[in-house]
Write a protein that holds these residues in place. Structure first.
Motif, PDB file in Angstrom:
ATOM      1  N   LYS A  79      10.028   0.831  -4.205  1.00 22.40           N
ATOM      2  CA  LYS A  79       9.099   0.526  -3.105  1.00 22.40           C
ATOM      3  C   LYS A  79       9.657   0.999  -1.764  1.00 22.40           C
ATOM      4  O   LYS A  79       8.911   1.513  -0.925  1.00 22.40           O
ATOM      5  CB  LYS A  79       8.806  -0.974  -3.051  1.00 22.40           C
ATOM      6  CG  LYS A  79       7.925  -1.469  -4.162  1.00 22.40           C
ATOM      7  CD  LYS A  79       7.720  -2.975  -4.006  1.00 22.40           C
ATOM      8  CE  LYS A  79       7.422  -3.653  -5.298  1.00 22.40           C
ATOM      9  NZ  LYS A  79       7.372  -5.114  -5.165  1.00 22.40           N
ATOM     10  N   GLY A  83       7.796   4.013   0.307  1.00 20.26           N
ATOM     11  CA  GLY A  83       7.187   3.757   1.610  1.00 20.26           C
ATOM     12  C   GLY A  83       5.683   3.623   1.496  1.00 20.26           C
ATOM     13  O   GLY A  83       5.174   3.016   0.560  1.00 20.26           O
ATOM     14  N   GLU A  84       4.964   4.239   2.400  1.00 22.91           N
ATOM     15  CA  GLU A  84       3.503   4.167   2.410  1.00 22.91           C
ATOM     16  C   GLU A  84       2.853   5.239   1.539  1.00 22.91           C
ATOM     17  O   GLU A  84       1.652   5.238   1.352  1.00 22.91           O
ATOM     18  CB  GLU A  84       2.985   4.291   3.845  1.00 22.91           C
ATOM     19  CG  GLU A  84       3.422   3.158   4.763  1.00 22.91           C
ATOM     20  CD  GLU A  84       2.886   1.812   4.308  1.00 22.91           C
ATOM     21  OE1 GLU A  84       1.690   1.722   3.955  1.00 22.91           O
ATOM     22  OE2 GLU A  84       3.675   0.844   4.307  1.00 22.91           O
ATOM     23  N   SER A  85       3.651   6.151   1.020  1.00 24.02           N
ATOM     24  CA  SER A  85       3.121   7.254   0.211  1.00 24.02           C
ATOM     25  C   SER A  85       2.780   6.787  -1.192  1.00 24.02           C
ATOM     26  O   SER A  85       3.256   5.754  -1.645  1.00 24.02           O
ATOM     27  CB  SER A  85       4.154   8.370   0.105  1.00 24.02           C
ATOM     28  OG  SER A  85       4.528   8.826   1.372  1.00 24.02           O
ATOM     29  N   GLU A 114      -3.522   4.520  -6.556  1.00 23.30           N
ATOM     30  CA  GLU A 114      -3.048   3.138  -6.413  1.00 23.30           C
ATOM     31  C   GLU A 114      -2.732   2.537  -7.779  1.00 23.30           C
ATOM     32  O   GLU A 114      -1.729   1.838  -7.943  1.00 23.30           O
ATOM     33  CB  GLU A 114      -4.092   2.278  -5.687  1.00 23.30           C
ATOM     34  CG  GLU A 114      -4.194   2.559  -4.205  1.00 23.30           C
ATOM     35  CD  GLU A 114      -2.904   2.287  -3.449  1.00 23.30           C
ATOM     36  OE1 GLU A 114      -2.217   1.282  -3.744  1.00 23.30           O
ATOM     37  OE2 GLU A 114      -2.568   3.090  -2.567  1.00 23.30           O
TER      38      GLU A 114
END
Length: 136
Positions: A79, A83-85, A114
């Motif tokens: 995680k 990151g946000e990728s 997702e």
């Protein structure tokens, strides 16, 4: 990018777990990874900001685990590296909004991406850093 960041971060964490009481320098870690210490410092900063490692400056400084290896899951490391990728990504090209597929593809793919990320996290949540490091 996520693939290499996770591999680098897991390598760092495994080294720290194997010698849990020692302070490791970025130069020492970089030698094991065979990469530039600056790249190691970037991942160390990320792992530190995530609360997985601690650092000490000075002659005998370096980094070490902040938690016990049995309390850290590979998902925690993933995680932070992710990151946000997403593991997979959308096309860099902007689809044609006049096309039936183009105007919806990113939304539909986003849902799939997702789901993939969640599956990877679930798989990595089954193994601790302790279990992983015991393979070495």
């Amino acid at each position: 990018m996520i693939k290499s960041r996770f591999a680098i971060s897991l390598h760092i964490m495994t080294l720290l777990a194997l010698d849990k009481d020692d302070w490791h320098t970025s130069t020492h870690i970089a030698g094991s990874l065979n990469i530039n210490p600056a790249l190691v410092r970037k991942e160390i900063a990320n792992l530190k900001s995530g609360g997985l490692i601690e650092s000490k400056e000075g002659k005998n400084g370096g980094v070490r685990l902040r938690k016990k290896a049995r309390e850290i899951y590979l998902a925690d490391i993933f995680k932070l590296a992710k990151g946000e990728s997403n593991v997979l990504s959308l096309s860099k090209n902007m689809p044609n909004p006049a096309c039936r597929v183009g105007r919806q593809i990113n939304e539909k793919l986003g849902n799939i991406l997702e789901t993939i990320d969640e599956a990877v996290i679930l798989a990595l949540q089954k193994q601790t850093l302790e279990t992983f490091k015991n393979q070495f």
